[in-house]
Motif scaffolding. Structure first.
Motif, mmCIF file in Angstrom:
data_model
loop_
_atom_site.group_PDB
_atom_site.id
_atom_site.type_symbol
_atom_site.label_atom_id
_atom_site.label_comp_id
_atom_site.label_asym_id
_atom_site.label_seq_id
_atom_site.Cartn_x
_atom_site.Cartn_y
_atom_site.Cartn_z
ATOM 1 N N TRP A 1 0.849 -1.187 0.000
ATOM 2 C CA TRP A 1 0.000 0.000 0.000
ATOM 3 C C TRP A 1 0.890 1.244 0.000
ATOM 4 O O TRP A 1 1.880 1.317 0.739
ATOM 5 N N ILE A 2 0.540 2.219 -0.818
ATOM 6 C CA ILE A 2 1.203 3.526 -0.818
ATOM 7 C C ILE A 2 0.221 4.504 -0.191
ATOM 8 O O ILE A 2 -0.844 4.796 -0.755
ATOM 9 N N THR A 3 0.583 5.022 0.998
ATOM 10 C CA THR A 3 -0.344 5.867 1.754
ATOM 11 C C THR A 3 0.277 7.245 2.001
ATOM 12 O O THR A 3 1.501 7.357 2.200
ATOM 13 N N PRO A 4 -0.534 8.275 2.020
ATOM 14 C CA PRO A 4 0.002 9.631 2.235
ATOM 15 C C PRO A 4 0.397 9.862 3.695
ATOM 16 O O PRO A 4 -0.169 9.274 4.614
ATOM 17 N N VAL A 5 1.392 10.732 3.885
ATOM 18 C CA VAL A 5 1.804 11.146 5.221
ATOM 19 C C VAL A 5 1.003 12.380 5.593
ATOM 20 O O VAL A 5 0.941 13.356 4.827
ATOM 21 N N LYS A 6 0.361 12.361 6.767
ATOM 22 C CA LYS A 6 -0.482 13.474 7.189
ATOM 23 C C LYS A 6 0.316 14.766 7.286
ATOM 24 O O LYS A 6 1.443 14.788 7.785
ATOM 25 N N LYS A 7 -0.294 15.830 6.806
ATOM 26 C CA LYS A 7 0.256 17.194 6.886
ATOM 27 C C LYS A 7 1.559 17.341 6.113
ATOM 28 O O LYS A 7 2.325 18.276 6.369
ATOM 29 N N MET A 8 1.852 16.405 5.209
ATOM 30 C CA MET A 8 3.056 16.514 4.374
ATOM 31 C C MET A 8 2.673 16.131 2.943
ATOM 32 O O MET A 8 2.885 14.989 2.520
ATOM 33 N N PRO A 9 2.114 17.054 2.203
ATOM 34 C CA PRO A 9 1.682 16.757 0.825
ATOM 35 C C PRO A 9 2.851 16.287 -0.037
ATOM 36 O O PRO A 9 3.969 16.806 0.050
ATOM 37 N N GLY A 10 2.603 15.290 -0.847
ATOM 38 C CA GLY A 10 3.615 14.755 -1.752
ATOM 39 C C GLY A 10 4.555 13.756 -1.116
ATOM 40 O O GLY A 10 5.446 13.228 -1.786
ATOM 41 N N VAL A 11 4.392 13.478 0.178
ATOM 42 C CA VAL A 11 5.234 12.495 0.870
ATOM 43 C C VAL A 11 4.367 11.267 1.173
ATOM 44 O O VAL A 11 3.269 11.388 1.720
ATOM 45 N N TYR A 12 4.907 10.070 0.849
ATOM 46 C CA TYR A 12 4.113 8.849 0.978
ATOM 47 C C TYR A 12 4.892 7.761 1.732
ATOM 48 O O TYR A 12 6.117 7.672 1.621
ATOM 49 N N ASN A 13 4.145 6.973 2.478
ATOM 50 C CA ASN A 13 4.692 5.778 3.136
ATOM 51 C C ASN A 13 4.444 4.562 2.251
ATOM 52 O O ASN A 13 3.421 4.483 1.561
ATOM 53 N N THR A 14 5.366 3.641 2.293
ATOM 54 C CA THR A 14 5.183 2.346 1.629
ATOM 55 C C THR A 14 4.910 1.310 2.701
ATOM 56 O O THR A 14 5.770 1.013 3.531
ATOM 57 N N ARG A 15 3.705 0.800 2.705
ATOM 58 C CA ARG A 15 3.312 -0.206 3.699
ATOM 59 C C ARG A 15 3.156 -1.540 2.985
ATOM 60 O O ARG A 15 2.462 -1.631 1.974
ATOM 61 N N THR A 16 3.816 -2.587 3.533
ATOM 62 C CA THR A 16 3.786 -3.908 2.919
ATOM 63 C C THR A 16 3.498 -4.964 3.979
ATOM 64 O O THR A 16 3.473 -4.677 5.184
#
Length: 676
Positions: free
Chosen positions: A161-176
């Motif tokens: 899953w590619i999920t957004p980081v709160k309050k940081m537009p354009g930054v994403y977490n990679t969850r596996t």
């Protein structure tokens, strides 16, 4: 509640908290983005399934032990077969065929299955990887590893899953699913901790259930430790990759993660586990010494369990039993030692008293002196084949070593005779030899020294035990006995023969002893016991064979003609010896007395100046039996034990055992513990 492991949950937004056994509580309903909520569903589901699997693992272990215990009781209750009528037995003897017993189909199937199993599983496995262990132990390890591997991967949904980081537009977490899998193997590592401690216990619950001696589990204990290390390492690597690479932004997330309390304890646990593995390697044990390894192992294991508790307290249910088993084991040892030495004192009162042993030192500058201990102690009889841990308080109260009494126990007697022989190469045994020699020298009793022998020292001994397998219970009434020993390994096999020598003899039972020593003077170690065997056991009159491998270096053996005059029969027809030395020392064979006053001419033993071909020895012995299977008992160097495993495996023929020819049912019981 572990706030540090709240994942991406915000407890301030919680409308309800859902508990999960062994894990952080979960907030419901999920208030994050859809991808994060799906990821949390899989994380908690995988953990719950993993906890269920750990229960299944322990239920399987319990079921195996239960079936084993019931099977042991059922096997004991089975009849041993019906002997042939006397006319049929006589006819079989006249025809030269082995006399067998009529057995039920179930018993023949059982014996044939065991013979087939020994044929294929008794030899050593890959020695360069596993050391000198049988294929049976490696097979158990492979099955256990495969079983754990299945549970390490089953029940996990593998996805990314590619999920957004709160309050940081354009930054994403990679969850596996890497995270749920890393958690799963960490949980299994916790669940295996009490099993590892059970496998290492001397006061072993597993021994009570299975009947196997505690040392039989040392191999699985060591390799289960390697499995726990591999699981812990993968768990650590997995979460390092997740927290230091996949979660964003970096390095902020990683820096905040690594300083949390639970992570600090996790790092401590991993470092201690690395030390445990490194210090348990054969190279480290040789470098530091066994006693350093043993004590460091105890301390580091306790620190490791404590660090694991600090890392993930919710799984303490797996850690607490391990601690309890360890402390119970140590407590029972102390209680057994106290009860064993709580006797009447010289003053007439009851109290704790060490056993005063008489010490004889046989000098050997090349291989290390051999020390013999003899003393009487008020106690119940132990079982043949069992051993005691001995502590010598005048040298050190912090060390104990396992030794098998070479004296046979006497059931019903008020006191028991203890006799031990030990090779003083280094460490505690060398200190004991030096202490004994110093006491003898202070007495200025030069007449007590004879042919490299020093006698009449005194030494205090503390005992714990007995431990080990009750090997006589596995010997059927028609079994033939072949004992093979190298050096001080004679202490393991002598009590077996002495026990049979004190009983009425079965006419068709064949018994033999093959003992390999380096020098003729080594026979003095056990001269009284050998003399007893020659006097009491008729079946052993042609069955005591002593092989002196370095006789030519000392001129120990006489040529056949001279040896005959000395009362020593030649064995050249059995195994061709090396060229014998000059006959100048032949007189010492017949006239020299050991410290115990037993002359070698009284023993009338066969001496062969060569190394025995063990394959020929076993093959000829089995072929010469009349009825019943053969029990081979062995103790000596590791190379000898490995050879015997291969030889005995080759001597088994399951198809012939199924047809009723028990002669091809050959069993091996060996004692290759550290003391040898």
């Amino acid at each position: 509640m572990l706030d540090s492991r709240a994942h991406i949950q915000n407890f301030s937004e919680a409308s309800a908290v859902e508990p999960h056994w062994g894990y952080a509580d979960r907030i419901v309903p999920c208030t994050n983005d859809a991808g994060s909520c799906e990821y949390l569903d899989i994380v908690y589901h995988a953990h719950d399934v993993g906890i269920l699997y750990t229960g299944i693992i322990w239920a399987t272990i319990g079921a195996v032990l239960l079936v084993w215990a019931v099977g042991r009781q059922f096997a004991r209750s089975q009849p041993s077969g019906v002997q042939l009528p006397i006319p049929a037995e006589a006819e079989a003897r006249e025809s030269g065929e082995g006399v067998q017993r009529k057995r039920s189909a179930f018993e023949r199937l059982q014996r044939a299955g065991q013979s087939y199993a020994r044929q294929y599983l008794l030899p050593d496995a890959a020695r360069c990887i596993f050391g000198r262990v049988t294929r049976t132990q490696v097979l158990i390890l492979v099955v256990l590893t495969g079983y754990l591997t299945v549970f390490s991967f089953a029940g996990i949904v593998y996805k990314q899953w590619i999920t957004p980081v709160k309050k940081m537009p354009g930054v994403y977490n990679t969850r596996t699913s890497f995270g749920p899998w890393a958690d799963r193997i960490g949980v299994i590592a916790y669940a295996l901790t009490p099993l590892s401690i059970l496998l290492s216990s001397r006061e072993s619950i597993l021994s009570l259930v299975t009947g196997l001696p505690y040392q039989s589990f040392n191999f699985l204990h060591r390799w289960l430790g390697y499995i726990i290390f591999a699981q812990s390492a993968l768990h650590t690597i997995g979460w390092c990759v997740i927290e230091l690479r996949l979660y964003q932004p970096q390095p902020t997330v990683g820096a905040e993660w690594i300083v949390q309390t639970y992570m600090i304890w996790g790092v401590v646990a991993m470092l201690v586990l690395v030390l445990l593995v490194l210090l348990s390697t054969p190279w480290a044990i040789r470098f530091t010494g066994y006693e350093v390894f043993r004590k460091a192992h105890y301390v580091l294991a306790m620190v490791y369990i404590g660090a694991c508790w600090g890392h993930w307290e919710q799984l303490k249910v797996f850690l607490l039993p391990g601690l309890l088993v360890w402390f119970i084991d140590r407590g029972v040892r102390l209680v057994r030692s106290a009860l064993l030495h709580y006797n009447f004192l010289p003053s007439g009162h009851m109290g704790f008293r060490a056993a005063p042993a008489s010490v004889t030192v046989f000098k050997d500058e090349i291989n290390g002196d051999v020390v013999r201990l003899d003393y009487d102690h008020v106690q119940d009889a132990w079982d043949v084949g069992q051993h005691f841990y001995l502590t010598f308080p005048e040298s050190s109260i912090w060390q104990s070593h396992p030794f098998t009494p070479l004296s046979a126990p006497v059931f019903g007697a008020d006191s028991q005779r203890h006799s031990y022989i030990l090779r003083a190469r280094k460490g505690e045994t060398k200190k004991i030899a030096q202490l004994s020699k110093q006491r003898i020298e202070r007495r200025d009793d030069h007449e007590a020294s004879h042919e490299g022998l020093m006698a009449d020292a005194r030494l205090s001994v503390l005992m714990t035990g007995p431990y080990g397998e009750r090997i006589m219970q596995h010997i059927s009434a028609d079994s033939n006995i072949l004992c093979i020993a190298g050096g001080t390994g004679i202490a393991y096999v002598l009590p077996i023969l002495l026990d049979f020598a004190s009983q009425p003899q079965t006419p068709d039972r064949h018994m033999s002893l093959v003992w390999v020593v380096q020098r003729r003077h080594d026979i003095d170690w056990v001269a009284p016991e050998l003399a007893i065997l020659k006097r009491r056991c008729r079946n052993l009159r042609a069955g005591l064979h002593i092989y002196v491998t370095r006789a030519s270096e000392e001129g120990d053996l006489a040529p056949p003609a001279v040896a005959e005059k000395a009362g020593v029969r030649d064995c050249a027809n059995e195994i061709s010896p090396a060229a014998s030395s000059d006959s100048s020392s032949s007189a010492s064979i017949s006239s020299a007395l050991s410290v115990h006053g037993v002359s070698k001419s009284e023993l009338g033993l066969d001496h062969v100046q060569a190394r025995p071909d063990l394959e020929v020895v076993v093959r000829d012995f089995v072929a010469g039996t009349v009825r019943g299977g053969t029990n081979v008992f062995a103790s000596g160097p590791g190379s000898m034990i490995s050879d015997l495993r291969r030889i005995v495996a080759g001597a088994n023929r399951g198809d012939k055992v199924w047809r009723g020819d028990d002669r091809w049912d050959v069993r091996l019981t060996c004692d290759d513990r550290l003391e040898w």
